[in-house]
Design an enzyme around this catalytic site. Sequence first.
Site: not given
Length: 252
Positions: A58, A64, A166, A170-171, A215
């Site tokens: 996303r 943030e 990184g 949102s891995s 997320d």
Amino acid sequence: MTQKHEDEPAVPIYSTLDEVYGDGSQLEEAQLRFNVLNDKFKDVFGCVPDVYARAPGRVNLIGEHIDYEGYSVLPMAIRQDTIVAIRKRDAGESEKFLRIANVNDKYTMCTYPVDPYQEIDLKNHRWGHYFICGYKGFHEYAKSERVNVAEPVGLDIMIDGTVPTGSGLSSSAAFVCSSTIAIMAAHNVNLPKKELAQLTCVCERHIGTQSGGMDQEQFYQSRIDNGTINKTDLGLYVFASKPSSGAAIFKF
């Protein structure tokens, strides 16, 4: 009466790739990717997966690191994603381990016991910990809600992720979410959207992430109401294959 989105099953279930990707270049790309994933699974584990689960990355347009303080954010799902292929071993099979491999050889196989209440060693970071977050969280939920999932058995897992690590996309959340729904699918469990978002938010906290649910909520609320939009805009899906009969719908 029409159900609210949060009361609907959270994960769409498909029997063929063209139901998700339509036709043309997107379908060809998906077919190639799933072929590579399937071949890698067979090379490593000597069999094919029971089910595949997908969750997207996303991008956040506004706000943030404020969702966990209760402030507003504006995220949206992206095309890059994580796909988890999983096979649930038979109860009689002797090997009772969680074996987690990756299509990318950069990530070596991680092996864990099947104990769903094992502690995650945060001082010894391993990429497979993110799968264990979903594994622990699901079993904790099943215990608290008295969902019968029988005794833990071995699982074979193959990961294929295209969300850059990184990168702020949102891995890790995509990994945890896709792992959680893959585990749910392997145990014939499905949850309403809101409940699933809350569960996967808690799951990721096992790795030490202070997640406020932005997320996870974005993944599960990604949907379409206009049939002209390709179904890849859906946040998550489950696609199942049966070794003996090709593709088949996986029913919860």
